[in-house]
Scaffold this motif. Structure first.
Motif, PDB file in Angstrom:
ATOM      1  N   VAL A   1      30.817  -7.727 -30.487  1.00 58.51           N
ATOM      2  CA  VAL A   1      31.955  -6.727 -30.787  1.00 58.51           C
ATOM      3  C   VAL A   1      32.464  -6.665 -32.146  1.00 58.51           C
ATOM      4  O   VAL A   1      32.485  -5.838 -32.921  1.00 58.51           O
ATOM      5  N   TYR A   2      32.975  -7.922 -32.554  1.00 63.21           N
ATOM      6  CA  TYR A   2      33.740  -8.051 -33.944  1.00 63.21           C
ATOM      7  C   TYR A   2      32.608  -7.755 -34.898  1.00 63.21           C
ATOM      8  O   TYR A   2      32.849  -6.965 -35.809  1.00 63.21           O
TER       9      TYR A   2
ATOM     10  N   ALA B   1      28.739   1.286 -26.892  1.00 57.81           N
ATOM     11  CA  ALA B   1      29.539   0.606 -27.939  1.00 57.81           C
ATOM     12  C   ALA B   1      30.721   1.629 -27.608  1.00 57.81           C
ATOM     13  O   ALA B   1      30.733   2.749 -27.617  1.00 57.81           O
ATOM     14  N   LEU B   2      31.907   0.742 -27.416  1.00 59.10           N
ATOM     15  CA  LEU B   2      33.214   1.551 -27.210  1.00 59.10           C
ATOM     16  C   LEU B   2      33.949   1.895 -28.366  1.00 59.10           C
ATOM     17  O   LEU B   2      34.306   1.075 -29.180  1.00 59.10           O
ATOM     18  N   VAL B   3      34.392   3.184 -28.632  1.00 61.27           N
ATOM     19  CA  VAL B   3      34.734   3.708 -29.642  1.00 61.27           C
ATOM     20  C   VAL B   3      36.199   4.129 -29.616  1.00 61.27           C
ATOM     21  O   VAL B   3      36.634   5.035 -28.767  1.00 61.27           O
ATOM     22  N   ASP B   4      37.237   3.854 -30.253  1.00 62.16           N
ATOM     23  CA  ASP B   4      38.726   4.136 -30.255  1.00 62.16           C
ATOM     24  C   ASP B   4      38.905   5.459 -30.845  1.00 62.16           C
ATOM     25  O   ASP B   4      38.405   5.743 -31.905  1.00 62.16           O
ATOM     26  N   ALA B   5      39.393   6.388 -29.984  1.00 59.09           N
ATOM     27  CA  ALA B   5      39.547   7.870 -30.385  1.00 59.09           C
ATOM     28  C   ALA B   5      40.424   7.985 -31.638  1.00 59.09           C
ATOM     29  O   ALA B   5      40.286   8.929 -32.365  1.00 59.09           O
ATOM     30  N   ALA B   6      41.324   7.089 -31.759  1.00 54.74           N
ATOM     31  CA  ALA B   6      42.387   7.148 -32.727  1.00 54.74           C
ATOM     32  C   ALA B   6      41.708   6.921 -34.248  1.00 54.74           C
ATOM     33  O   ALA B   6      42.279   7.561 -35.484  1.00 54.74           O
TER      34      ALA B   6
ATOM     35  N   SER C   1      38.293   5.694 -34.841  1.00 54.40           N
ATOM     36  CA  SER C   1      36.637   5.686 -34.610  1.00 54.40           C
ATOM     37  C   SER C   1      36.070   4.067 -34.773  1.00 54.40           C
ATOM     38  O   SER C   1      34.815   3.994 -35.026  1.00 54.40           O
ATOM     39  N   SER C   2      37.057   3.291 -34.671  1.00 55.82           N
ATOM     40  CA  SER C   2      36.615   1.648 -34.716  1.00 55.82           C
ATOM     41  C   SER C   2      36.060   1.389 -33.589  1.00 55.82           C
ATOM     42  O   SER C   2      36.419   1.813 -32.172  1.00 55.82           O
ATOM     43  N   ILE C   3      35.081   0.386 -33.416  1.00 57.42           N
ATOM     44  CA  ILE C   3      34.237  -0.257 -32.330  1.00 57.42           C
ATOM     45  C   ILE C   3      35.083  -1.382 -31.705  1.00 57.42           C
ATOM     46  O   ILE C   3      35.433  -2.142 -32.313  1.00 57.42           O
ATOM     47  N   PHE C   4      35.607  -1.194 -30.565  1.00 59.69           N
ATOM     48  CA  PHE C   4      36.570  -2.195 -30.115  1.00 59.69           C
ATOM     49  C   PHE C   4      35.966  -3.079 -28.888  1.00 59.69           C
ATOM     50  O   PHE C   4      36.398  -3.811 -28.329  1.00 59.69           O
ATOM     51  N   GLY C   5      34.734  -2.547 -28.351  1.00 54.41           N
ATOM     52  CA  GLY C   5      34.213  -2.903 -27.135  1.00 54.41           C
ATOM     53  C   GLY C   5      32.710  -2.797 -27.021  1.00 54.41           C
ATOM     54  O   GLY C   5      32.236  -1.971 -27.726  1.00 54.41           O
ATOM     55  N   ALA C   6      32.198  -3.260 -26.071  1.00 57.35           N
ATOM     56  CA  ALA C   6      30.693  -3.083 -25.773  1.00 57.35           C
ATOM     57  C   ALA C   6      30.107  -3.432 -24.355  1.00 57.35           C
ATOM     58  O   ALA C   6      30.979  -4.340 -23.742  1.00 57.35           O
ATOM     59  N   VAL C   7      29.197  -2.634 -23.915  1.00 56.51           N
ATOM     60  CA  VAL C   7      28.625  -2.913 -22.617  1.00 56.51           C
ATOM     61  C   VAL C   7      27.361  -3.767 -22.888  1.00 56.51           C
ATOM     62  O   VAL C   7      26.371  -2.922 -23.567  1.00 56.51           O
ATOM     63  N   TYR C   8      27.225  -4.896 -22.097  1.00 54.53           N
ATOM     64  CA  TYR C   8      25.828  -5.451 -22.475  1.00 54.53           C
ATOM     65  C   TYR C   8      25.357  -5.527 -21.084  1.00 54.53           C
ATOM     66  O   TYR C   8      25.906  -5.581 -19.968  1.00 54.53           O
ATOM     67  N   ALA C   9      23.954  -5.611 -21.210  1.00 52.90           N
ATOM     68  CA  ALA C   9      23.154  -5.741 -19.697  1.00 52.90           C
ATOM     69  C   ALA C   9      22.228  -6.989 -19.968  1.00 52.90           C
ATOM     70  O   ALA C   9      21.573  -7.056 -21.070  1.00 52.90           O
TER      71      ALA C   9
ATOM     72  N   PHE D   1      35.613  -7.256 -25.263  1.00 51.33           N
ATOM     73  CA  PHE D   1      36.309  -6.553 -25.945  1.00 51.33           C
ATOM     74  C   PHE D   1      36.990  -7.640 -27.203  1.00 51.33           C
ATOM     75  O   PHE D   1      37.285  -8.870 -26.691  1.00 51.33           O
ATOM     76  N   ARG D   2      37.026  -6.917 -28.553  1.00 46.98           N
ATOM     77  CA  ARG D   2      37.244  -7.747 -29.593  1.00 46.98           C
ATOM     78  C   ARG D   2      38.780  -7.748 -29.755  1.00 46.98           C
ATOM     79  O   ARG D   2      39.484  -6.845 -29.025  1.00 46.98           O
ATOM     80  N   GLY D   3      39.171  -8.574 -30.671  1.00 50.09           N
ATOM     81  CA  GLY D   3      40.784  -8.644 -30.846  1.00 50.09           C
ATOM     82  C   GLY D   3      41.081  -8.148 -32.318  1.00 50.09           C
ATOM     83  O   GLY D   3      40.259  -7.001 -32.577  1.00 50.09           O
ATOM     84  N   THR D   4      42.160  -8.470 -32.940  1.00 44.32           N
ATOM     85  CA  THR D   4      42.579  -7.554 -34.030  1.00 44.32           C
ATOM     86  C   THR D   4      41.635  -7.891 -35.223  1.00 44.32           C
ATOM     87  O   THR D   4      41.287  -8.995 -35.485  1.00 44.32           O
TER      88      THR D   4
END
Length: 315
Positions: free
Chosen positions: A8-9, A40-45, A47-55, A78-81
């Protein structure tokens, strides 16, 4: 799990540097372990990618079928800062919210929670094969999500790397007896505040005990000022029992003074994010000469790790 969080980072770094297609560096972090990126999970504030769903996609030639049978179907990580300019402002804003009042009302957490819910629904009867993982700020998101799902009756395997413990850095004190004395005094102060505010007993205690079935895997470093307090948090319970103050210790285990004070005037109070009943605590005792090595996600795949591991359960 640490490598999936690292994925995710690197997804966010790829976005910031416009690395696409064969130039993207993130896929190696999940493909090596036979996972594929589903979302890929995108922060609405920002547009950064902060998470991911893997299978998980086990190869047909897998030698050990039992290994595939015990693996997760899905991992939500989920990534950190990230301190780079494109995402630092939003991440630091969330870090401050975490310290002050919590992140449960942020758009990032709402997106994370909705995604986890959707993945659990998609997994159906196999929801036990949905795992969560996070590092630092991402651990805080995973912790809050894991608690929320556990209270809804869905217990998810969770990996919390360097999860924030918002407290004075008592663990950094070199003298064991001084540390114990401070923690004992702190427990009595916390229990006293709980008693004065009449927060003991009732639904808050039941809610805390209800989380006992959720046993996250908590990975910390005693040289990391952000997560080190977990090292003493669980051991302190036993110490309080040993000195005949088990009731005080159990009361203090469920509360923090900061959150008690922040909860004044709120009917539901303010739950301390960093406190939970049970965990498998893994401590990295290897050398960590600086903050980056003590707090970084990269420490968890080093070949020379010196780990201590112990399970704690709440009664």
């Amino acid at each position: 799990m640490a490598s999936l969080v690292q994925g995710v980072y690197v997804l966010e770094r790829d976005r910031q540097r416009n690395r696409q297609g064969p130039d993207a560096r993130a896929p190696a972090w999940w493909k090596f372990f036979n996972f594929e990126l589903r979302q890929a999970l995108v922060d609405a504030a920002d547009s950064s990618i902060f998470g991911a769903v893997y299978a998980f996609q086990p190869p047909y030639h897998l030698i050990d079928p039992a290994a595939a049978a015990s693996a997760p179907h899905y991992v939500v990580a989920f990534r950190g800062t990230v301190t780079k300019k494109a995402s630092a402002s939003r991440d630091l804003e969330l870090d401050l919210l975490l310290v002050r009042s919590g992140i449960e009302h942020t758009s990032r957490f709402r997106i994370a929670m909705q995604t986890i819910h959707d993945v659990v629904v998609a997994a159906g009867a196999g929801h036990g094969r949905v795992w969560l993982a996070g590092h630092s700020l991402g651990s805080a998101i995973s912790t809050l999500a894991g608690k929320t799902m556990a209270r809804a009756g869905v217990v998810l395997t969770t990996f919390l790397f360097n999860a924030p413990f918002l407290s004075a850095p008592v663990e950094r004190i070199p003298h064991k007896k001084v540390k114990q004395g401070i923690r004992i005094a702190k427990s009595f102060v916390t229990a006293g505040v709980v008693t004065v505010l009449h927060k003991s007993g009732g639904s808050s205690d039941e809610a805390f005990a209800a989380l006992a079935r959720w046993v996250p895997n908590l990975l910390v470093n005693p040289a990391d000022p952000i997560s080190a307090e977990y090292v003493g948090y669980f051991d302190h319970r036993k110490k309080m029992e040993d000195i005949g103050a088990g009731a005080v210790g159990r009361l203090a285990t469920r509360h923090s003074v900061k959150d008690l004070l922040l909860g004044i005037g709120k009917p539901e109070g303010c739950e301390p994010l960093h406190l939970f009943p049970s965990a498998v605590l893994t401590v990295n005792r290897g050398p960590s000469p600086d903050f980056k090595s003590a707090h970084g996600i990269h420490q968890w795949w080093r070949p020379d790790l010196a780990l201590e591991c112990r399970a704690y359960s709440y009664a």
